[in-house]
Every structure is written in C-alpha cells, then in structure tokens.
Write a protein that holds these residues in place. Structure first.
Motif, PDB file in Angstrom:
ATOM      1  N   ASP A 103       0.841  -1.202   0.000  1.00  0.00           N
ATOM      2  CA  ASP A 103       0.000   0.000   0.000  1.00  0.00           C
ATOM      3  C   ASP A 103       0.873   1.248   0.000  1.00  0.00           C
ATOM      4  O   ASP A 103       2.032   1.205   0.414  1.00  0.00           O
ATOM      5  N   LYS A 104       0.274   2.350  -0.392  1.00  0.00           N
ATOM      6  CA  LYS A 104       1.033   3.609  -0.455  1.00  0.00           C
ATOM      7  C   LYS A 104       1.655   3.955   0.896  1.00  0.00           C
ATOM      8  O   LYS A 104       2.783   4.454   0.971  1.00  0.00           O
ATOM      9  N   ASP A 105       0.942   3.667   1.986  1.00  0.00           N
ATOM     10  CA  ASP A 105       1.485   4.039   3.302  1.00  0.00           C
ATOM     11  C   ASP A 105       2.314   2.923   3.941  1.00  0.00           C
ATOM     12  O   ASP A 105       2.786   3.070   5.070  1.00  0.00           O
ATOM     13  N   THR A 106       2.509   1.810   3.249  1.00  0.00           N
ATOM     14  CA  THR A 106       3.305   0.702   3.804  1.00  0.00           C
ATOM     15  C   THR A 106       4.770   0.868   3.420  1.00  0.00           C
ATOM     16  O   THR A 106       5.074   1.305   2.303  1.00  0.00           O
ATOM     17  N   GLU A 107       5.645   0.515   4.354  1.00  0.00           N
ATOM     18  CA  GLU A 107       7.083   0.562   4.080  1.00  0.00           C
ATOM     19  C   GLU A 107       7.615  -0.862   3.934  1.00  0.00           C
ATOM     20  O   GLU A 107       6.926  -1.829   4.172  1.00  0.00           O
ATOM     21  N   GLY A 108       8.890  -0.936   3.571  1.00  0.00           N
ATOM     22  CA  GLY A 108       9.580  -2.221   3.685  1.00  0.00           C
ATOM     23  C   GLY A 108       9.953  -2.883   2.389  1.00  0.00           C
ATOM     24  O   GLY A 108       9.983  -2.263   1.319  1.00  0.00           O
ATOM     25  N   LEU A 109      10.225  -4.174   2.524  1.00  0.00           N
ATOM     26  CA  LEU A 109      10.861  -4.938   1.448  1.00  0.00           C
ATOM     27  C   LEU A 109      10.014  -5.014   0.175  1.00  0.00           C
ATOM     28  O   LEU A 109       8.872  -5.472   0.203  1.00  0.00           O
ATOM     29  N   LEU A 110      10.613  -4.544  -0.899  1.00  0.00           N
ATOM     30  CA  LEU A 110       9.974  -4.698  -2.203  1.00  0.00           C
ATOM     31  C   LEU A 110      11.068  -5.051  -3.196  1.00  0.00           C
ATOM     32  O   LEU A 110      12.096  -4.371  -3.282  1.00  0.00           O
ATOM     33  N   LEU A 111      10.841  -6.147  -3.910  1.00  0.00           N
ATOM     34  CA  LEU A 111      11.791  -6.583  -4.925  1.00  0.00           C
ATOM     35  C   LEU A 111      11.418  -5.912  -6.246  1.00  0.00           C
ATOM     36  O   LEU A 111      10.247  -5.919  -6.644  1.00  0.00           O
ATOM     37  N   ILE A 112      12.427  -5.321  -6.884  1.00  0.00           N
ATOM     38  CA  ILE A 112      12.201  -4.671  -8.176  1.00  0.00           C
ATOM     39  C   ILE A 112      13.049  -5.429  -9.195  1.00  0.00           C
ATOM     40  O   ILE A 112      14.259  -5.592  -8.997  1.00  0.00           O
ATOM     41  N   THR A 113      12.425  -5.894 -10.248  1.00  0.00           N
ATOM     42  CA  THR A 113      13.161  -6.708 -11.221  1.00  0.00           C
ATOM     43  C   THR A 113      12.525  -6.595 -12.606  1.00  0.00           C
ATOM     44  O   THR A 113      11.505  -5.927 -12.777  1.00  0.00           O
ATOM     45  N   ASN A 114      13.149  -7.265 -13.575  1.00  0.00           N
ATOM     46  CA  ASN A 114      12.514  -7.436 -14.882  1.00  0.00           C
ATOM     47  C   ASN A 114      12.380  -8.933 -15.180  1.00  0.00           C
ATOM     48  O   ASN A 114      12.195  -9.323 -16.327  1.00  0.00           O
ATOM     49  N   ASP A 115      12.502  -9.756 -14.122  1.00  0.00           N
ATOM     50  CA  ASP A 115      12.437 -11.211 -14.263  1.00  0.00           C
ATOM     51  C   ASP A 115      11.006 -11.671 -13.986  1.00  0.00           C
ATOM     52  O   ASP A 115      10.619 -11.893 -12.832  1.00  0.00           O
ATOM     53  N   GLY A 116      10.236 -11.802 -15.044  1.00  0.00           N
ATOM     54  CA  GLY A 116       8.818 -12.139 -14.909  1.00  0.00           C
ATOM     55  C   GLY A 116       8.587 -13.522 -14.315  1.00  0.00           C
ATOM     56  O   GLY A 116       7.656 -13.727 -13.539  1.00  0.00           O
ATOM     57  N   ALA A 117       9.463 -14.476 -14.650  1.00  0.00           N
ATOM     58  CA  ALA A 117       9.275 -15.848 -14.158  1.00  0.00           C
ATOM     59  C   ALA A 117       9.473 -15.895 -12.650  1.00  0.00           C
ATOM     60  O   ALA A 117       8.699 -16.534 -11.923  1.00  0.00           O
ATOM     61  N   LEU A 118      10.481 -15.191 -12.169  1.00  0.00           N
ATOM     62  CA  LEU A 118      10.722 -15.167 -10.715  1.00  0.00           C
ATOM     63  C   LEU A 118       9.548 -14.489 -10.002  1.00  0.00           C
ATOM     64  O   LEU A 118       9.060 -14.968  -8.981  1.00  0.00           O
ATOM     65  N   ALA A 119       9.091 -13.388 -10.558  1.00  0.00           N
ATOM     66  CA  ALA A 119       7.961 -12.663  -9.961  1.00  0.00           C
ATOM     67  C   ALA A 119       6.751 -13.582  -9.860  1.00  0.00           C
ATOM     68  O   ALA A 119       6.078 -13.642  -8.826  1.00  0.00           O
TER      69      ALA A 119
END
Ligand code: URA
Length: 239
Positions: A103-119
C-alpha cells in the motif's frame, strides 16, 4: 538479439545518447571488430563486446531490494504519485517492475526486477511464499487473536465472506497503558489490504506497517526507507 546501443545502455555504460556517441567514436568492439553502428544487432548470449578494452557481459535480469518508503505507489507509472520505479535512480532499464504491491502508506521490502518468471513464482498462491510483516496496532493483541489468525479470518462481510488462509501471529510487545501492540504477522497470500483487514476483523487498527521478508529474502537493516541495493548472488540463489 539486441541493438548494440541498447546492450551498452542496459549495462549502464551510459545513456542511450552517450553510448551511441561512444560507438561512433570507435570505442566499442564486437568480436574483435570495431562496431560503428549503434543499431547493429548482436547476439548478447554469444558475441563478445568490448568497450574501451573492457569486456561487457550482458545481464538479462536486474534485481534490486528496495526499502519502500511511505508515500510512493507500487506501480511502474502513475499520473499523480511517485512510483517505486522512479526511486531506482541508476540508469534504469525500461522493463523493471515491482514484485507485488505494498500500500502507499506501507514501508519495507519490495523486490524490483525485470524477471517475470521469478515474480510469478514469488506471487503465485500455489507456491506458498511466506511474507512477514511488522505492524504497530491500536488495540491489545491477544492469544485469542493468534488463535483466530491461525484458523484464518473473514476479511469480507457477513454477506460476502472472504476467508484468509492461516496467518502466524507473533506478539512482540503490548503497551497496556497506551493500548497499542507491536506484532509480526506471517502470511502466504496477498489479498488487497490483507494485513490491515485481518486486524480490522479482530477489532483493531494497523497504524504502521512494514514488510520484513518475502520467502528467503529479508529486508537489509542498513537500507533506510527510499534506499535500495542490488541483490547479492547468495540472495538471488536462495530465491
Ligand atoms: N497488507 C496490507 O494491508 N497492506 C500492505 O501493503 C501489505 C499487506
């Protein structure tokens, strides 16, 4: 196959305009031959590219761990709000996306990638990937809440029930005077506002939420909200 200028820009050797210039200047060699055309198509898996005598190897996928700050949205584009992708300030690739949403007000771990299979693997409910959240809650969280969360709770309505899968609740601290609690909640699903709605169903309100981990990936304590880094090889292997 990929254009030579894109190859170099993806590998952060410069902007698309800069690398075009380097190529025209004759500083880039493909299989030992100077390549003067930015639009030259090369096989990134087989051909050898040298820039100023340095070999440049192509990485197909990029992986960043972001400590998402409050106030930005988990999207690639947005009309009104800043997105998590805009926080990746390196010469970022165009195909990066966040793995799931906070959510917009949530903090913390977010993985950013271009690996669709892993996602897909991390997000698919079939794969039961644990997501652990730290929350500060208004209200006294009890053993009864732990038991209810373990059974799964209805976060819908009486008429339109929406049952969650079991969640593991750990009570870290309870402040009886303030009437607040600090908890860790581990769930495997990602329903809309799930953690907040689980506590609402228990008559309590989440006032701060941060994701601590997702599968084997744990938020790096050195990353302040808004900071990010590439995943290490070990982190990537364990994912
Ligand atoms: N649950 C929520 O309520 N919000 C989030 O951002 C993530 C999980």
């Amino acid at each position: 196959m990929i254009r030579l200028d894109k190859f170099l820009a993806d590998m952060e050797e410069g902007t698309r305009q800069e690398v075009k210039k380097y190529i025209r200047q004759g500083r880039v060699f493909v299989d030992g031959v100077p390549a003067k055309k930015p639009e030259l198509k090369i096989d990134e898996t087989k051909q050898k590219v040298f820039f100023d005598q340095r070999e440049i190897r192509y990485r197909q996928f990029e992986y960043y761990m972001l400590n998402k700050p409050a106030g930005v949205v988990s999207a690639t584009e947005d009309f009104s709000d800043r997105t998590v992708i805009e926080l990746i300030e390196e010469r970022r690739r165009k195909d990066l996306f966040p793995v799931g949403r906070l959510d917009k007000d949530t903090e913390g771990l977010l993985l950013i990638t271009n690996d669709g299979a892993l996602a897909h693997r991390l997000l698919s409910p079939r794969h039961h990937v644990d997501k652990c959240y730290y929350a500060r809650v208004e209200g006294i969280v009890t053993g009864e809440d732990k038991r209810r969360f373990l059974e799964g709770v209805n976060i819908g309505t009486q008429d339109m029930p929406e049952q969650t899968a079991p969640g593991k609740l750990e009570i870290l601290e309870v402040d009886k005077q303030q009437g607040t609690s600090e908890i860790l909640l581990t769930i495997q699903e990602g329903k809309y506002h799930q953690v907040k709605r689980m506590f609402e169903a228990a008559g309590k309100k989440v006032c701060y939420l941060r994701r601590e981990s997702m599968g084997s990936l744990t938020l790096d304590k050195d990353l302040k909200p808004g900071q990010y880094r590439r995943l290490t090889d070990e982190e990537l292997k364990s994912l």
